[in-house]
Design a protein around this motif. Structure first.
Motif, PDB file in Angstrom:
ATOM      1  N   GLU A  11    -113.376 -50.507  10.924  1.00  0.00           N
ATOM      2  CA  GLU A  11    -114.755 -50.942  11.141  1.00  0.00           C
ATOM      3  C   GLU A  11    -115.719 -50.126  10.292  1.00  0.00           C
ATOM      4  O   GLU A  11    -115.557 -48.928  10.118  1.00  0.00           O
ATOM      5  CB  GLU A  11    -115.135 -50.764  12.626  1.00  0.00           C
ATOM      6  N   ASN A  12    -116.712 -50.789   9.720  1.00  0.00           N
ATOM      7  CA  ASN A  12    -117.822 -50.135   9.025  1.00  0.00           C
ATOM      8  C   ASN A  12    -117.373 -49.047   8.042  1.00  0.00           C
ATOM      9  O   ASN A  12    -117.897 -47.936   8.038  1.00  0.00           O
ATOM     10  CB  ASN A  12    -118.794 -49.521  10.043  1.00  0.00           C
ATOM     11  N   GLY A  13    -116.400 -49.374   7.201  1.00  0.00           N
ATOM     12  CA  GLY A  13    -115.964 -48.423   6.190  1.00  0.00           C
ATOM     13  C   GLY A  13    -115.119 -47.280   6.715  1.00  0.00           C
ATOM     14  O   GLY A  13    -114.949 -46.262   6.041  1.00  0.00           O
ATOM     15  N   ARG A  14    -114.560 -47.405   7.933  1.00  0.00           N
ATOM     16  CA  ARG A  14    -113.692 -46.357   8.450  1.00  0.00           C
ATOM     17  C   ARG A  14    -112.468 -46.964   9.128  1.00  0.00           C
ATOM     18  O   ARG A  14    -112.512 -48.102   9.594  1.00  0.00           O
ATOM     19  CB  ARG A  14    -114.435 -45.448   9.437  1.00  0.00           C
ATOM     20  N   ALA A  15    -111.387 -46.201   9.130  1.00  0.00           N
ATOM     21  CA  ALA A  15    -110.157 -46.613   9.798  1.00  0.00           C
ATOM     22  C   ALA A  15    -109.806 -45.554  10.832  1.00  0.00           C
ATOM     23  O   ALA A  15    -109.875 -44.351  10.553  1.00  0.00           O
ATOM     24  CB  ALA A  15    -109.022 -46.765   8.796  1.00  0.00           C
ATOM     25  N   LEU A  16    -109.464 -46.001  12.037  1.00  0.00           N
ATOM     26  CA  LEU A  16    -109.125 -45.101  13.134  1.00  0.00           C
ATOM     27  C   LEU A  16    -107.619 -45.123  13.352  1.00  0.00           C
ATOM     28  O   LEU A  16    -107.034 -46.183  13.592  1.00  0.00           O
ATOM     29  CB  LEU A  16    -109.851 -45.533  14.410  1.00  0.00           C
ATOM     30  N   LEU A  17    -106.989 -43.968  13.242  1.00  0.00           N
ATOM     31  CA  LEU A  17    -105.540 -43.856  13.319  1.00  0.00           C
ATOM     32  C   LEU A  17    -105.145 -43.047  14.547  1.00  0.00           C
ATOM     33  O   LEU A  17    -105.661 -41.947  14.775  1.00  0.00           O
ATOM     34  CB  LEU A  17    -104.994 -43.189  12.062  1.00  0.00           C
ATOM     35  N   ALA A  18    -104.227 -43.593  15.325  1.00  0.00           N
ATOM     36  CA  ALA A  18    -103.777 -42.947  16.555  1.00  0.00           C
ATOM     37  C   ALA A  18    -102.312 -42.554  16.445  1.00  0.00           C
ATOM     38  O   ALA A  18    -101.568 -43.071  15.610  1.00  0.00           O
ATOM     39  CB  ALA A  18    -103.972 -43.890  17.747  1.00  0.00           C
ATOM     40  N   THR A  19    -101.890 -41.630  17.307  1.00  0.00           N
ATOM     41  CA  THR A  19    -100.480 -41.302  17.408  1.00  0.00           C
ATOM     42  C   THR A  19     -99.768 -42.426  18.146  1.00  0.00           C
ATOM     43  O   THR A  19    -100.396 -43.326  18.705  1.00  0.00           O
ATOM     44  CB  THR A  19    -100.269 -39.988  18.184  1.00  0.00           C
ATOM     45  N   LYS A  20     -98.431 -42.357  18.197  1.00  0.00           N
ATOM     46  CA  LYS A  20     -97.678 -43.434  18.838  1.00  0.00           C
ATOM     47  C   LYS A  20     -97.906 -43.497  20.346  1.00  0.00           C
ATOM     48  O   LYS A  20     -97.583 -44.503  20.981  1.00  0.00           O
ATOM     49  CB  LYS A  20     -96.192 -43.289  18.532  1.00  0.00           C
ATOM     50  N   VAL A  21     -98.491 -42.412  20.934  1.00  0.00           N
ATOM     51  CA  VAL A  21     -98.832 -42.469  22.360  1.00  0.00           C
ATOM     52  C   VAL A  21    -100.273 -42.917  22.581  1.00  0.00           C
ATOM     53  O   VAL A  21    -100.719 -43.026  23.722  1.00  0.00           O
ATOM     54  CB  VAL A  21     -98.599 -41.106  23.051  1.00  0.00           C
ATOM     55  N   GLY A  22    -101.008 -43.203  21.488  1.00  0.00           N
ATOM     56  CA  GLY A  22    -102.312 -43.829  21.613  1.00  0.00           C
ATOM     57  C   GLY A  22    -103.516 -42.935  21.450  1.00  0.00           C
ATOM     58  O   GLY A  22    -104.657 -43.419  21.506  1.00  0.00           O
ATOM     59  N   ASP A  23    -103.328 -41.620  21.229  1.00  0.00           N
ATOM     60  CA  ASP A  23    -104.475 -40.722  21.083  1.00  0.00           C
ATOM     61  C   ASP A  23    -105.042 -40.779  19.666  1.00  0.00           C
ATOM     62  O   ASP A  23    -104.292 -40.754  18.687  1.00  0.00           O
ATOM     63  CB  ASP A  23    -104.064 -39.277  21.387  1.00  0.00           C
TER      64      ASP A  23
END
Length: 214
Positions: A11-23
């Motif tokens: 979203e809006n020029g950024r990517a949010l990456l989480a661990t495999k447990v969702g954090d």
């Protein structure tokens, strides 16, 4: 596809990456240069934000309260450290994705960040006084290891000619997962530049590789 994080949102020029447990672990933003723009630390969920702000102001640190600055984190306090990296302090966090199988390596968490700075002692003093970190180890007077919890180190400061992020460490389960990761990275032509080995400070098993921005 390589590190094994989950793309939870874009979203809006950024990517949010989480661990495999969702954090939430890494936030990538489009910028003019590759750098670490901010780093976030979680405090005890029972901590009063008013007390955090008073403590920072008592140390002469200007801070700002923000709401919903990142998914899964409803409230945080932000301020700049001496090198201009934005420090974010939050109490509550909820997963931003489901627990799921991942491609690639699949780290358990973001382990630590290391920074190259002009004088490590200056940053050790600041992180001790303002953030309450403790010194775990020194290598002579040029490499400091600092902790804020049970892990041996969460941030490192090493003396260098340029102020920059030196490395980012992702924690795996055990040596077997590191061995599997080495085989996987080799299949992707991502070479080992150091390791496998075991560090003196912290005694952690390690391997080092370079990411796309070197």
């Amino acid at each position: 596809q390589v590190t094994g994080l989950v793309l939870a949102a874009r979203e809006n020029g950024r990517a949010l990456l989480a661990t495999k447990v969702g954090d939430l672990a890494v936030q990538l933003e489009k910028g003019s240069e590759a750098k670490c723009a901010r780093i976030a630390f979680q405090v005890d969920p029972a901590t009063e934000f008013g007390d955090i702000r008073k403590g920072l102001e008592a140390e002469g640190v200007r801070c700002e309260a923000r709401n919903d600055a990142a998914p899964g984190i409803p409230k945080m306090v932000t301020f700049d450290d001496p090198k201009g990296t934005k420090i974010e302090v939050f109490a509550e966090q909820t997963p931003i994705s489901k627990n799921q199988p991942v491609a690639g390596i699949g780290p358990l968490k973001l382990g630590h960040l290391a920074f190259s700075v002009d004088e490590p002692k200056r940053f050790v003093e600041y992180y001790t006084r303002v953030l309450g970190f403790r010194i775990s180890d020194w290598i002579q007077d040029w490499f400091a290891f600092m902790r804020c919890g049970p892990d041996h180190h969460t941030v490192n400061f090493v003396r260098g000619k340029r102020t920059m992020m030196h490395h980012v460490a992702f924690e795996l389960k055990d040596w077997a997962q590191i061995q599997t990761a080495c085989d996987f990275l080799g299949s992707k032509n991502i070479n080992l530049i150091w390791g496998p080995g075991r560090h003196g400070p912290g005694h952690n098993i390690y391997t080092y590789h370079r990411n796309p921005d070197d």
